[in-house]
Design a protein around this motif. Structure first.
Motif, PDB file in Angstrom:
ATOM      1  N   ASN A  98      16.354  -2.053  64.659  1.00  0.00           N
ATOM      2  CA  ASN A  98      17.448  -2.077  65.624  1.00  0.00           C
ATOM      3  C   ASN A  98      17.342  -3.344  66.478  1.00  0.00           C
ATOM      4  O   ASN A  98      16.303  -3.614  67.082  1.00  0.00           O
ATOM      5  N   LYS A  99      18.421  -4.113  66.523  1.00  0.00           N
ATOM      6  CA  LYS A  99      18.407  -5.406  67.221  1.00  0.00           C
ATOM      7  C   LYS A  99      18.033  -5.293  68.696  1.00  0.00           C
ATOM      8  O   LYS A  99      17.355  -6.160  69.242  1.00  0.00           O
ATOM      9  N   LYS A 100      18.438  -4.212  69.365  1.00  0.00           N
ATOM     10  CA  LYS A 100      18.124  -4.104  70.795  1.00  0.00           C
ATOM     11  C   LYS A 100      16.652  -3.743  71.042  1.00  0.00           C
ATOM     12  O   LYS A 100      16.183  -3.855  72.166  1.00  0.00           O
ATOM     13  N   PHE A 101      15.946  -3.330  69.996  1.00  0.00           N
ATOM     14  CA  PHE A 101      14.528  -3.004  70.127  1.00  0.00           C
ATOM     15  C   PHE A 101      13.629  -4.106  69.576  1.00  0.00           C
ATOM     16  O   PHE A 101      12.414  -4.024  69.659  1.00  0.00           O
ATOM     17  N   LYS A 102      14.195  -5.133  68.985  1.00  0.00           N
ATOM     18  CA  LYS A 102      13.462  -6.182  68.275  1.00  0.00           C
ATOM     19  C   LYS A 102      12.376  -6.806  69.154  1.00  0.00           C
ATOM     20  O   LYS A 102      12.632  -7.248  70.270  1.00  0.00           O
ATOM     21  N   GLY A 103      11.148  -6.807  68.631  1.00  0.00           N
ATOM     22  CA  GLY A 103      10.044  -7.457  69.317  1.00  0.00           C
ATOM     23  C   GLY A 103       9.584  -6.777  70.587  1.00  0.00           C
ATOM     24  O   GLY A 103       8.932  -7.402  71.422  1.00  0.00           O
ATOM     25  N   ARG A 104       9.908  -5.501  70.737  1.00  0.00           N
ATOM     26  CA  ARG A 104       9.547  -4.779  71.959  1.00  0.00           C
ATOM     27  C   ARG A 104       8.730  -3.533  71.614  1.00  0.00           C
ATOM     28  O   ARG A 104       8.857  -2.975  70.533  1.00  0.00           O
ATOM     29  N   VAL A 105       7.907  -3.110  72.558  1.00  0.00           N
ATOM     30  CA  VAL A 105       7.234  -1.825  72.422  1.00  0.00           C
ATOM     31  C   VAL A 105       8.292  -0.748  72.636  1.00  0.00           C
ATOM     32  O   VAL A 105       9.081  -0.814  73.573  1.00  0.00           O
ATOM     33  N   ILE A 106       8.285   0.225  71.753  1.00  0.00           N
ATOM     34  CA  ILE A 106       9.257   1.317  71.812  1.00  0.00           C
ATOM     35  C   ILE A 106       8.450   2.595  71.982  1.00  0.00           C
ATOM     36  O   ILE A 106       7.545   2.866  71.198  1.00  0.00           O
ATOM     37  N   ARG A 107       8.787   3.372  73.009  1.00  0.00           N
ATOM     38  CA  ARG A 107       7.994   4.580  73.249  1.00  0.00           C
ATOM     39  C   ARG A 107       8.876   5.785  73.520  1.00  0.00           C
ATOM     40  O   ARG A 107      10.045   5.671  73.862  1.00  0.00           O
TER      41      ARG A 107
END
Length: 161
Positions: A98-107
């Motif tokens: 998902n582009k809005k989550f790209k390269g981020r920690v998702i929790r």
């Protein structure tokens, strides 16, 4: 993009084993790492088992699992041993891509019982602080360090068990 699963455990083999059986079905061809901090005699084919001599604590466990996972994967899906995520491999891939989550920690919300850690973030932010032993606040410390670097954690019910 490839993810592997890491699960630290201390003393809840009773909850872990049924979840592992379901995870093997939900995530075919995905390496699943279990770090046993409690000498629980875990036996299940197809699981990469790491046995600790003593309880490493949460932060050190997450660090060790991340080290193992990032040898061959770009993302670590870290799960508590007492939850069943209830997602399939394609759903986790969709979250990662998902582009809005790209390269981020998702929790997960409201806590870190399930999270996706990209290798690029782990390399940039560093390891979880093992001074928070045996547990608690290692997640908040990591989030704060990310914030200081201009990085944000994405909190989403998509990772709620």
């Amino acid at each position: 993009m490839r993810f592997e699963i890491g699960i630290p455990t201390l003393n809840r083999i009773d909850l872990l084993m049924p979840c592992l059986i379901m995870y093997k079905q939900d995530f075919p061809d995905t390496r699943i790492w279990v770090l046993d901090n409690g000498k629980q005699n875990i036996k299940l084919d197809g699981i990469e088992l790491i046995k600790a001599d003593s309880n490493l604590g949460v932060a050190a466990s997450w660090n060790l699992l991340s080290d193992k996972i990032f040898q061959s994967a770009t993302h670590a899906l870290i799960l508590n041993d007492d939850i069943y995520l209830g997602k399939k491999k394609h759903q986790i891939n969709d979250i990662i891509e998902n582009k809005k989550f790209k390269g981020r920690v998702i929790r997960s919300t409201p806590d870190w019982c399930a999270f996706i850690l990209p290798k690029e973030v782990f390399d940039e932010v560093g390891r979880f602080d093992e001074e928070f032993y045996p547990a608690y606040y290692e997640d908040k410390s990591y989030e704060y360090r990310m914030k200081l670097m201009g990085l944000n954690v994405v909190k989403t019910p998509l990772l709620n068990p």
